[in-house]
Scaffold this active site. Structure first.
Site, PDB file in Angstrom:
ATOM      1  CB  CYS A   1      -0.971  -0.050   1.186  1.00  0.00           C
ATOM      2  SG  CYS A   1      -2.317   1.121   1.055  1.00  0.00           S
TER       3      CYS A   1
ATOM      4  CG  HIS B   1      -3.286  -3.581   3.547  1.00  0.00           C
ATOM      5  ND1 HIS B   1      -2.262  -2.904   4.164  1.00  0.00           N
ATOM      6  CD2 HIS B   1      -4.019  -2.647   2.904  1.00  0.00           C
ATOM      7  CE1 HIS B   1      -2.383  -1.602   3.916  1.00  0.00           C
ATOM      8  NE2 HIS B   1      -3.442  -1.411   3.149  1.00  0.00           N
TER       9      HIS B   1
ATOM     10  CD  GLU C   1      -0.505  -5.320   6.133  1.00  0.00           C
ATOM     11  OE1 GLU C   1      -0.449  -5.884   5.017  1.00  0.00           O
ATOM     12  OE2 GLU C   1      -0.845  -4.131   6.260  1.00  0.00           O
TER      13      GLU C   1
END
Lengths: 234, 91
Positions: free
Chosen positions: A88, A205, A207
């Site tokens: 990002c 994302h 994560e």
């Protein structure tokens, strides 16, 4: 594994703790947060630039972070072939630093998009996608206002012909379609790689898809790929 | 010539062909206000830099270099130095 995987933290980064959690608790990688003022990345096995709003997104997203002290050793690390993942805002920083081609424009809808997407991984294997099968579809969340990938047609053609379009937005069945493109990205691009395949930028994302408890764990596949890559290189 | 203080004004615009959703939104607003004749809007930014330079040419060149290296992203934006003006002479 040396000093493990470093997660860079800039003023305004907000995905650093999540990335650290996904690396340590998700795939069991030794990892630590690296302050933007640090100047030594020697001994790191891989580096993640997390999401967030570094330097308040002033001027352009990622434009100011490019001058942080840690960016000089990051350049050297990337040039040595070290695995680097920009997530990002991290992707925006890598583009501004010219470690990846293109740029990220405001979403075509002018809205901040925060929802789950599907992305299809089709490019050549990279340090961050080695564990994925060609054409594999992952479910990953996006959270960005400036995620529309842009590059001129010549660059897009080159990325396409050399297998450096790492991932595209798709529908749940894996079909890359305009309706699945949340932000107006050129050719539906969600992730690209540099020429050597060690530097990857991705808007969704991984994560934040690190545990079924929070809606999915597909993102761990990318982090596991890097871990495998690092172990194979030792 | 003694070094003086100069103001350099740089205008940064989205390149032709680069999608400009901000400009599109402004266009929509203008049309909503009744300006039916508005065909297109492009939105950029103006950046004013105050700097020390030996003269107007130096100030302009410095502004252009700053724009090329940081103020604009040449992948998506074009720029030009729109104005150079003296701010005063250093004591």
């Amino acid at each position: 594994m040396s000093n493990g995987i470093g997660v860079l933290s800039f003023p305004g980064s907000n995905g650093d703790t999540d990335a650290l959690h996904a690396l340590t608790d998700g795939v069991g990688a030794p990892a630590r947060v690296i302050d933007h003022r640090e100047t030594d990345l020697s001994g790191m096995a891989a580096v993640v630039l997390p999401g967030g709003f570094s330097y308040g997104d002033h001027l352009r997203c990622g434009a100011i972070a490019r001058f942080a002290p840690v960016m000089a050793p990051l350049r050297a690390f990337a040039a040595r072939g070290g695995p680097v993942l920009g997530i990002c805002n991290g992707f925006q920083i890598l583009a501004e630093a010219h470690l990846l081609p293109g740029a990220l424009l405001p979403n075509q809808t002018l809205r901040f998009h925060c929802f789950w997407t599907h992305v299809r991984f089709d490019g050549l294997p990279t340090a961050w996608t080695g564990a994925l099968a060609a054409g594999e579809v992952l479910r990953l969340p996006v959270a960005h206002g400036e995620g529309a990938y842009f590059a001129d047609d010549e660059t897009l053609d080159r990325l396409e012909s050399t297998g450096r379009i790492v991932a595209r937005y798709c529908d749940p069945s894996g079909a890359v379609a305009a309706a699945a493109n949340p932000n107006g990205s050129a050719r539906g691009i969600a992730a690209v790689a540099n020429e050597a395949g060690n530097v990857v930028g991705i808007m969704p994302h991984p994560e934040r898809a690190s545990d079924p408890l929070i809606g999915g764990a597909d993102g761990l596949r990318l982090l596991q790929s890097a871990l495998d890559f690092v172990h194979a290189a030792v | 010539m003694a070094e003086g203080r100069w103001m350099v004004e740089v205008i940064v615009m989205p390149k032709e062909g680069v999608n400009d959703p901000q400009g599109e939104a402004i266009r929509g607003g203008l049309r909503a206000l009744g300006y039916a004749g508005v065909r297109g809007v492009r939105a950029g930014k103006v950046i004013r830099v105050e700097l020390n330079a030996a003269g107007a040419d130096d100030a302009r060149a410095a502004g252009a270099e700053m724009a090329d290296r940081l103020l604009a992203n040449p992948v998506i934006e074009s720029f030009h130095v729109a104005a150079v003006a003296p701010v005063g002479v250093e004591a």
